[in-house]
Design a protein around this motif. Structure first.
Motif, PDB file in Angstrom:
ATOM      1  N   UNK A  62       0.872  -1.168   0.000  1.00  0.00           N
ATOM      2  CA  UNK A  62       0.000   0.000   0.000  1.00  0.00           C
ATOM      3  C   UNK A  62       0.912   1.223   0.000  1.00  0.00           C
ATOM      4  N   UNK A  63       0.926   1.967  -1.098  1.00  0.00           N
ATOM      5  CA  UNK A  63       1.889   3.059  -1.257  1.00  0.00           C
ATOM      6  C   UNK A  63       1.240   4.422  -1.099  1.00  0.00           C
ATOM      7  N   UNK A  64      -0.049   4.472  -0.832  1.00  0.00           N
ATOM      8  CA  UNK A  64      -0.709   5.758  -0.651  1.00  0.00           C
ATOM      9  C   UNK A  64      -2.009   5.607   0.114  1.00  0.00           C
ATOM     10  N   UNK A  65      -2.385   6.650   0.874  1.00  0.00           N
ATOM     11  CA  UNK A  65      -3.625   6.613   1.636  1.00  0.00           C
ATOM     12  C   UNK A  65      -3.370   6.616   3.130  1.00  0.00           C
ATOM     13  N   UNK A  66      -4.361   7.059   3.890  1.00  0.00           N
ATOM     14  CA  UNK A  66      -4.226   7.131   5.341  1.00  0.00           C
ATOM     15  C   UNK A  66      -4.105   5.740   5.940  1.00  0.00           C
ATOM     16  N   UNK A  67      -3.123   5.553   6.794  1.00  0.00           N
ATOM     17  CA  UNK A  67      -2.930   4.269   7.451  1.00  0.00           C
ATOM     18  C   UNK A  67      -2.072   3.292   6.693  1.00  0.00           C
ATOM     19  N   UNK A  68      -2.026   3.420   5.359  1.00  0.00           N
ATOM     20  CA  UNK A  68      -1.232   2.511   4.512  1.00  0.00           C
ATOM     21  C   UNK A  68      -1.522   1.050   4.849  1.00  0.00           C
ATOM     22  N   UNK A  69      -2.824   0.678   4.911  1.00  0.00           N
ATOM     23  CA  UNK A  69      -3.180  -0.696   5.218  1.00  0.00           C
ATOM     24  C   UNK A  69      -4.385  -1.108   4.386  1.00  0.00           C
ATOM     25  N   UNK A  70      -4.524  -2.430   4.203  1.00  0.00           N
ATOM     26  CA  UNK A  70      -5.603  -2.993   3.400  1.00  0.00           C
ATOM     27  C   UNK A  70      -5.764  -4.466   3.761  1.00  0.00           C
ATOM     28  N   UNK A  71      -6.947  -5.022   3.532  1.00  0.00           N
ATOM     29  CA  UNK A  71      -7.179  -6.452   3.716  1.00  0.00           C
ATOM     30  C   UNK A  71      -6.875  -7.181   2.408  1.00  0.00           C
ATOM     31  N   UNK A  72      -6.255  -8.365   2.525  1.00  0.00           N
ATOM     32  CA  UNK A  72      -5.838  -9.115   1.334  1.00  0.00           C
ATOM     33  C   UNK A  72      -6.210 -10.580   1.482  1.00  0.00           C
ATOM     34  N   UNK A 186       5.657  11.463   2.762  1.00  0.00           N
ATOM     35  CA  UNK A 186       6.272  12.770   2.993  1.00  0.00           C
ATOM     36  C   UNK A 186       5.359  13.906   2.557  1.00  0.00           C
ATOM     37  N   UNK A 187       4.640  13.721   1.456  1.00  0.00           N
ATOM     38  CA  UNK A 187       3.711  14.761   1.019  1.00  0.00           C
ATOM     39  C   UNK A 187       2.572  14.941   2.021  1.00  0.00           C
ATOM     40  N   UNK A 188       2.060  13.830   2.566  1.00  0.00           N
ATOM     41  CA  UNK A 188       1.022  13.943   3.598  1.00  0.00           C
ATOM     42  C   UNK A 188       1.549  14.661   4.834  1.00  0.00           C
ATOM     43  N   UNK A 189       2.769  14.318   5.249  1.00  0.00           N
ATOM     44  CA  UNK A 189       3.357  14.995   6.421  1.00  0.00           C
ATOM     45  C   UNK A 189       3.583  16.482   6.149  1.00  0.00           C
ATOM     46  N   UNK A 191       1.807  18.409   4.190  1.00  0.00           N
ATOM     47  CA  UNK A 191       0.509  19.089   4.278  1.00  0.00           C
ATOM     48  C   UNK A 191       0.097  19.294   5.733  1.00  0.00           C
ATOM     49  N   UNK A 192       0.344  18.300   6.581  1.00  0.00           N
ATOM     50  CA  UNK A 192      -0.007  18.447   7.993  1.00  0.00           C
ATOM     51  C   UNK A 192       0.837  19.526   8.664  1.00  0.00           C
ATOM     52  N   UNK A 193       2.133  19.533   8.346  1.00  0.00           N
ATOM     53  CA  UNK A 193       3.014  20.548   8.948  1.00  0.00           C
ATOM     54  C   UNK A 193       2.592  21.946   8.509  1.00  0.00           C
ATOM     55  N   UNK A 194       2.285  22.111   7.231  1.00  0.00           N
ATOM     56  CA  UNK A 194       1.854  23.430   6.744  1.00  0.00           C
ATOM     57  C   UNK A 194       0.540  23.860   7.398  1.00  0.00           C
ATOM     58  N   UNK A 195      -0.387  22.921   7.547  1.00  0.00           N
ATOM     59  CA  UNK A 195      -1.671  23.268   8.146  1.00  0.00           C
ATOM     60  C   UNK A 195      -1.513  23.719   9.594  1.00  0.00           C
ATOM     61  N   UNK A 196      -0.785  22.918  10.395  1.00  0.00           N
ATOM     62  CA  UNK A 196      -0.640  23.268  11.807  1.00  0.00           C
ATOM     63  C   UNK A 196       0.251  24.493  11.992  1.00  0.00           C
ATOM     64  N   UNK A 197       1.205  24.713  11.106  1.00  0.00           N
ATOM     65  CA  UNK A 197       2.007  25.938  11.194  1.00  0.00           C
ATOM     66  C   UNK A 197       1.137  27.158  10.943  1.00  0.00           C
ATOM     67  N   UNK A 198       0.267  27.087   9.936  1.00  0.00           N
ATOM     68  CA  UNK A 198      -0.642  28.206   9.681  1.00  0.00           C
ATOM     69  C   UNK A 198      -1.596  28.414  10.850  1.00  0.00           C
ATOM     70  N   UNK A 199      -2.070  27.322  11.455  1.00  0.00           N
ATOM     71  CA  UNK A 199      -2.957  27.449  12.614  1.00  0.00           C
ATOM     72  C   UNK A 199      -2.242  28.111  13.791  1.00  0.00           C
ATOM     73  N   UNK A 200      -0.978  27.717  14.034  1.00  0.00           N
ATOM     74  CA  UNK A 200      -0.220  28.326  15.131  1.00  0.00           C
ATOM     75  C   UNK A 200       0.022  29.823  14.894  1.00  0.00           C
ATOM     76  N   UNK A 201       0.331  30.195  13.639  1.00  0.00           N
ATOM     77  CA  UNK A 201       0.538  31.612  13.327  1.00  0.00           C
ATOM     78  C   UNK A 201      -0.750  32.405  13.563  1.00  0.00           C
ATOM     79  N   UNK A 202      -1.885  31.825  13.146  1.00  0.00           N
ATOM     80  CA  UNK A 202      -3.165  32.505  13.358  1.00  0.00           C
ATOM     81  C   UNK A 202      -3.458  32.687  14.837  1.00  0.00           C
TER      82      UNK A 202
END
Length: 227
Positions: A62-72, A186-189, A191-202
């Motif tokens: 699983x190379x993309x998506x939250x949790x990176x898990x699936x049933x097989x 890394x792209x998901x991380x 986005x999270x860092x940018x979001x929380x950084x903007x929230x902290x600045x606000x």
């Protein structure tokens, strides 16, 4: 005489397609890889034909998506459940010897109601018929008079080279899958860092404005103005 010639020509025309069909055998089973997007709350299955008495290796990630898990799950052509895994990020399974028929591979994302998953899987066949073909080729090209170089050494070198090349291709494919999964993570991380950084600045700006307003109230002169 002309009627006899026409009958012979018709007979040859009827026999030629049968000869062509007899010479053409079934296409060989080849290795394959596939990347697909599995929506949230969905299950998707794939069918892969396999020859008898061979080796089938299945690997998924699983190379993309939250949790990176699936049933097989993996089922044999007879419907026997061979592999069942729950909430896994990757897995490698080998079936040996295989049965002639269609194997069923299913990826289930029913437990996720929001996040879709990007899944990569690869099928690797190792048929024993390949060794027989190599042996037949060696017997066909082997000269009647033995030379200084032994054919057995040449055959062993060719087999070793072929095995290493196949393994190199497989490793490169897996490395590409790992790279894609790490990049998505890394792209998901990011986005999270940018979001929380903007929230902290606000929040900091809001606190600064409140402090300024509070200080102004402390120093505000409330005495009545004389008339």
């Amino acid at each position: 005489m002309m009627a006899a010639g026409a009958a012979i020509a018709l007979a040859l025309w009827l026999l030629l397609p049968a000869v062509g069909v007899g010479e053409a055998g079934p296409p060989p089973i080849q290795d394959g890889e596939f990347t697909f997007l599995l929506p949230a709350g969905r299950k998707q299955c794939f069918y892969q034909s396999a020859p008898a008495n061979a080796s089938l290796e299945t690997e998924y990630q699983v190379i993309g998506g939250a949790g990176l898990d699936v049933d097989f799950t993996l089922e044999s052509p007879q419907g026997v459940l061979l592999v069942s895994e729950s909430r896994k990020a990757d897995g490698v399974h080998t079936v040996e010897p295989t049965e002639a028929g269609d194997y069923r591979l299913c990826f289930d994302n029913s437990f996720s109601t929001i996040s879709e998953k990007l899944v990569f899987f690869e099928l690797i066949f190792d048929s024993f018929q390949d060794e027989e073909e190599v042996e037949g080729w060696a017997e066909a090209v082997e000269p009647e008079e033995m030379l200084d170089v032994k054919m057995e050494d040449i055959k062993e070198s060719i087999e070793t080279m072929r095995t290493r090349l196949e393994r190199s291709i497989q490793m490169l494919t897996l490395l590409r899958a790992f790279e894609a999964r790490d990049r998505n993570l890394q792209e998901d991380n990011l986005e999270r860092v940018n979001f929380w950084s903007a929230a902290n600045v606000a929040v900091l700006l809001l606190v600064a404005v409140l402090q300024v307003c509070t200080l102004k109230r402390f120093f505000h002169d409330k005495r009545p103005v004389p008339t």
